[in-house]
Write a protein that holds these residues in place. Structure first.
Motif, short mmCIF file in Angstrom:
data_model
loop_
_atom_site.label_atom_id
_atom_site.label_comp_id
_atom_site.label_asym_id
_atom_site.label_seq_id
_atom_site.Cartn_x
_atom_site.Cartn_y
_atom_site.Cartn_z
N THR A 116 27.12 155.76 77.62
CA THR A 116 28.23 154.86 77.89
C THR A 116 28.53 153.96 76.70
O THR A 116 29.69 153.70 76.41
CB THR A 116 27.95 153.98 79.11
N ASP B 252 32.41 154.24 75.61
CA ASP B 252 33.36 153.28 76.15
C ASP B 252 34.06 152.48 75.07
O ASP B 252 33.55 152.25 73.99
CB ASP B 252 32.64 152.35 77.13
N GLY C 192 31.64 150.45 81.23
CA GLY C 192 31.88 151.67 81.97
C GLY C 192 31.53 151.57 83.44
O GLY C 192 32.14 152.22 84.27
N ALA D 190 36.35 154.69 84.35
CA ALA D 190 35.39 155.66 83.90
C ALA D 190 36.05 156.53 82.86
O ALA D 190 37.26 156.52 82.71
CB ALA D 190 34.91 156.52 85.07
N THR D 191 35.22 157.25 82.12
CA THR D 191 35.78 158.14 81.12
C THR D 191 35.94 159.53 81.71
O THR D 191 35.04 160.05 82.35
CB THR D 191 34.84 158.20 79.90
N ASN E 74 32.60 160.67 83.74
CA ASN E 74 31.37 160.04 83.27
C ASN E 74 30.28 161.07 83.03
O ASN E 74 29.12 160.87 83.36
CB ASN E 74 30.88 158.99 84.26
#
Lengths: 337, 399, 281
Positions: free
Chosen positions: B2, B6, C21, C26-27, C92
């Motif tokens: 993350t 991110d 995150g 979220a990715t 994610n």
């Protein structure tokens, strides 16, 4: 006649639209005239059935008065005729047919429109149409010869465990090992089961047609929120299709009330008001007419026509209400998405 | 991961992105990063021009889905098998199946709820119930059709069944003697006359409702719609009372055909109207704008466009009245001999023959003949039906 | 993720927030997505990363596969019979198409707003907002529900307009309000990602402006991917942009993607430049 106003256009009263002569060619006047006459003829003919039956009913009603509706016996020779028994019998058979047919028709319609694999869908729709096209005498035969021997076990089970409810009561010892099968045959229940086979395709086709119109946008909205298929059906398809469900069911009811031949094959005619649907014997309007017309004299025929008129009035009323429901659900509720 | 993936906290986010081109040869500013990306992704073992990717399965049923379904079905079967007729005071096949189904639902929901949340349990139960409901209907239809075929087969295999009539044939005479030619011909003639009357009137009414319109046409539509579900016996009763009692006609093929026509007309009118209404209005306007009259428009544009749909509605109407029994019972007397003249003398027909034959408690072969006739009737309906499907597939509205 | 270092290398170095995150979107990564309808291939090995706290705009002419791509991102693609797919979509890092993932959970986490507003016409405004909870069987107390309705409607920027008539039917609102109600409905299930398929194409300019403001306000909480035909809109609302193109008879691909200002300001591919400057499409 083409010039209504001599003043120049600017001075004409704009609130008064000018009359346009359509100037139809002769062929069109003929065409419209012929087609209109055909339409009126059909209207007249179909209305004539109702009017004719209605007129025939007048002397009978004058003769028997209110007792025509309260009398259970049908004994033209001794001058006692009444429709109380067949009325109750007709309603019973129709309600049994609906009680069985409605859930099955609804489930089948849902299956075809929501659960069936897409490539099977059109075949399944044809299959339902085919089911509607199978002659009713074949369902009657099947109900009499095949279904009845199996269904009496169901009757017996209902009589044993739900016999304390009056409609399921049967005057025999259902629990004994050598139970009397013949007390359960030829009943309103069995006739209703056979009739349900005829009303299922009718109701199913109407319901499926309306379900198929449920807007894709709303279906996708439900799925995109993480709904399961059933959640989507409950939130979108069923509320949307409510008019179709009601209308289809009422059409089925109308059909069930008028079904003749399957009932005639199965029941053994009786002329009592019987509330216990499981036990042997019942009668319906159409079975009465079909069974008694052969020996009918003029007065009897008039009485039969009166019975026919009452059946006619019942079915037409139900069908008209059904048509209103179906049409409303097809136009009004449909949001353009 | 993350922390690298991110983006920053500030509102002016810097996008992270990765670009991969479909084919390596496209030159662009970002192209040089592709090899780097590819190595990061561990894609370099596959060689440069990527193979056409293979589709991955969607809508997959997991092992768990299948196992819980089959397991519940088998488990409930075993349970009910054990209990039925021993513990449960029930009898009959239908009862057994009902018990099995209930037990299946209970076990299936219990199994599902061990793993899944409530909506999934409800969804699965709903799917099971919906599928079973449809299966019951399909099963009943299949059972009916197969049963009637099996019953009818003994009579159908004799050629004389189609070429002889029942004149002078006794109830117990073997199936090699006598047949139902008179009923087949009778049905054909009666349906033919009925169609000849009902088709022009029905289509004409439909044209009136869609092309001419007006306030009266709405009344016509309402009445026609209500009449499509007219109990069939009432059509017979009407014709009987009007023609035979009032006008003193004989019971004959024509009377029967008229009763059938009364039944058929609203059916054709209504389905033809549905078909005509879906003919796009633009076609009509295009024709009118070319200077065609309305009659020409209807004849050259509207009716041809709706041809397939009209044929479908005609055939469905025929299929419907071919099996109609109740009105015939009243207006057409039964006979056992051949009569091709619909105007006088009673004329038999398939439905009537069936009804008559199967109600004879005595006589084994007459019943077999009745079933044979029923099978023949069903075959006719099936054939008409297949033809309809064929026409409908051609083009034209399916609904 | 193995690709992370390279991602950093192709973007400007930025301060990273490790905690971001978890709570702020979220990715979503699409990896080598190929899609078919029947035997017709509509997308060819399309890859794109849609990071959190970013509005990603998908632009391109009609029929280039943008909407298909968007629908693949929350498994609505499967709704279409004969739809097929290759590649992975990772939320994610988890592939949403892997057998372990329940489709209903995926769709709940990745919400979608459609081109035409589609509130459930039989439900009231408040019921529409909580429809997602009802449909996914999430229980919620009365008080919480009222809070949720208000919060969701506020986030969608429509609270002030409807707060007095929460029991009115959803279909009674204007088109722009309906669309924001649909956004509120999607937000009520607290998704990580919100996909928007031309959400303003059926709306007037004022309503469009309101929806764009809503998008701007949501960006910090939810990852947003938006398909739009409106270049100005893409420029206004997005930070990242991907240009899709399906050239004559070939499946759709991403011609170019990157920061919105780069795509609009200094596109590397001439086709992108032509498109964003309105020379075709």
């Amino acid at each position: 006649m083409t010039v209504l106003d001599e003043r120049p256009p600017a001075f004409q009263d704009v609130a008064e639209p000018r009359v346009i002569d359509p100037g139809l060619p002769t062929a069109d006047r003929t065409f419209r005239g012929v087609v209109r006459v055909i339409g009126l003829f059909v209207l007249l003919l179909t209305s004539a059935i109702g009017i004719f039956l209605g007129l025939q009913a007048v002397p009978t009603l004058q003769k028997y008065g209110l007792s025509f509706f309260t009398e259970t016996q049908w004994e033209p020779r001794s001058n006692t005729v009444g429709i109380a028994a067949v009325f109750v019998g007709t309603i019973e058979v129709a309600l049994v047919a609906l009680a069985v047919g409605f859930p099955l028709a609804l489930l089948t319609a849902l299956f075809i429109s929501e659960y069936a694999p897409p490539r099977l869908k059109s075949s399944l729709v044809s299959l339902v149409d085919l089911m509607a096209a199978v002659p009713s005498i074949i369902y009657g035969l099947w109900g009499f010869m095949v279904l009845q021997p199996h269904a009496i076990h169901l009757s017996r089970w209902l009589a044993t465990y739900l016999g304390w409810i009056p409609i399921f009561h049967v005057d025999t010892d259902a629990t004994s090992a050598s139970w009397q099968q013949s007390s359960f045959t030829a009943s309103a229940f069995i006739a209703g089961l056979a009739v349900s086979l005829m009303v299922i395709p009718l109701a199913c086709a109407v319901m499926r047609g309306v379900f198929a119109l449920a807007p894709l946008g709303e279906r996708e909205a439900a799925f995109a929120l993480g709904s399961t298929r059933w959640g989507m059906v409950r939130a979108v398809v069923l509320p949307f299709g409510r008019g179709g469900i009601i209308g289809g069911t009422m059409l089925a009811l109308g059909r069930a009330l008028g079904e003749t031949i399957a009932v005639l094959l199965i029941i053994s005619p009786t002329f009592d008001i019987k509330w216990n649907i499981l036990s042997v014997g019942t009668n319906t309007f159409s079975a009465l007419i079909a069974g008694r017309f052969g020996e009918a004299t003029a007065t009897q025929l008039s009485a039969l026509l009166t019975a026919g008129f009452i059946l006619f009035a019942m079915t037409i009323a139900i069908n008209t209400v059904a048509a209103i429901f179906v049409n409303r659900s097809r136009s009004g509720a449909a949001t353009e998405i | 991961m993350t922390d690298v993936m991110d983006t920053p906290t500030s509102g002016a986010a810097m996008p992270t992105l990765r670009v991969e081109y479909a084919a390596g040869e496209r030159a662009s500013g970002a192209a040089e990063i592709v090899p780097q990306l590819r190595s990061e992704l561990g894609l370099d073992d596959q060689d440069a021009p990527l193979e056409t990717p293979r589709a991955r399965p969607l809508h997959q049923r997991s092992l768990d889905d299948n196992a819980s379904l089959i397991g519940s079905a088998v488990g409930s079967l075993a349970l009910v098998w054990l209990l039925y007729e021993r513990v449960l005071p029930l009898s009959g096949t239908i009862g057994f199946v009902v018990c099995w189904f209930v037990a299946f639902l209970v076990i299936y929901s219990a199994v599902t709820s061990m793993v899944y949340p409530r909506p999934m349990v409800v969804d699965r139960i709903a799917q099971a119930v919906v599928t079973s409901g449809a299966a019951i209907v399909g099963f009943a239809l299949a059972w009916t059709i197969i049963w009637i075929f099996l019953q009818g087969l003994p009579a159908l295999i004799h050629l004389n069944f189609y070429t002889e009539d029942m004149a002078g044939v006794g109830l117990n005479d073997p199936l090699t003697k006598g047949g139902i030619k008179h009923a087949i011909v009778g049905t054909a003639i009666q349906v033919g006359i009925a169609t000849a009357i009902a088709l022009p009137l029905g289509v004409g009414t439909a044209v009136y409702m869609t092309e001419v319109g007006g306030r009266l046409s709405r009344t016509v539509r309402t009445v026609v719609e209500a009449m499509t579900a007219l109990p069939d016996i009432l059509a017979g009763l009407f014709v009987y009372a009007l023609l035979i009692i009032t006008l003193g006609w004989q019971r004959s093929g024509v009377a029967a055909a008229l009763a059938l026509a009364v039944t058929m007309m609203p059916i054709i009118a209504r389905s033809a109207e549905v078909v005509l209404r879906v003919v796009p209005g633009g076609l009509r306007e295009a024709s009118l704008a070319l200077g065609a009259s309305q009659w020409q428009t209807v004849r050259r544009v509207v009716l041809p466009t709706a041809k397939a749909g009209l044929a479908t509605s005609l055939i469905l109407g025929i299929a419907r009245i071919a099996g109609e029994t109740a009105p015939l019972l009243i207006v057409s007397g039964a006979s056992s001999f051949f009569n091709a003249n619909p105007a006088n003398e009673p004329m038999n027909s398939l439905p009537l023959f069936i009804y008559d034959a199967v109600r004879r408690p005595d006589g084994l072969t007459i019943q077999a003949r009745g079933y044979g006739a029923a099978t023949l009737l069903l075959i006719m309906v099936l054939v008409l039906f297949v033809v309809t499907r064929f026409l409908a597939r051609d083009k034209g509205p399916s609904r | 993720m193995a690709i992370s270092p390279s991602l950093e290398s192709i973007t400007e170095p930025t301060p990273l927030d490790a905690a971001a995150g978890a709570s702020h979107g979220a990715t979503l990564e699409a990896d080598s997505i190929t899609a078919w309808f029947g035997s017709n291939r509509v997308l060819d090995r399309v890859s794109l990363t849609m990071p959190s706290r970013t509005v990603t705009a998908l632009i391109g002419p009609s029929g280039c596969g943008k909407s298909t791509f968007l629908r693949i991102l929350n498994r609505m693609h499967e709704q279409v019979p004969a739809a097929k797919l290759a590649g992975e979509v990772r939320l994610n890092g988890d592939d949403i198409y892997s057998p372990g993932h329940r489709i209903t959970d995926t769709r709940r986490r990745i919400g979608m707003v459609f081109q035409k507003p589609n509130p459930f016409p039989t439900m009231s405004i408040a019921e529409n907002v909580t429809a997602g909870l009802k449909l996914t069987g999430t229980r919620i107390s009365r008080g919480d529900r009222d809070d949720l309705v208000e919060r969701s409607l506020r986030r969608a920027g429509i609270w002030d307009e409807v707060k007095d008539r929460l029991d009115a039917l959803g279909g009674a609102l204007s088109g722009g309000q309906q669309q924001r109600l649909c956004i509120a409905r999607s937000l009520a299930v607290d998704p990580d990602v919100l996909l928007m398929d031309e959400p303003c194409s059926a709306l007037d300019p004022t309503s469009t402006r309101r929806v764009e403001q809503t998008i701007e306000e949501l960006r910090d909480d939810v990852t947003i991917v938006i398909v739009t035909h409106n270049m100005q809109q893409a420029f206004r609302v997005s930070q990242q942009c991907a240009f899709f193109l399906a050239e004559q008879g070939t499946p759709g691909v991403i011609i170019e993607s990157g920061r919105t200002e780069d795509i609009f300001g200094s596109p590397t591919d001439p086709r992108t430049e032509d498109y964003v400057n309105g020379r075709f499409g």
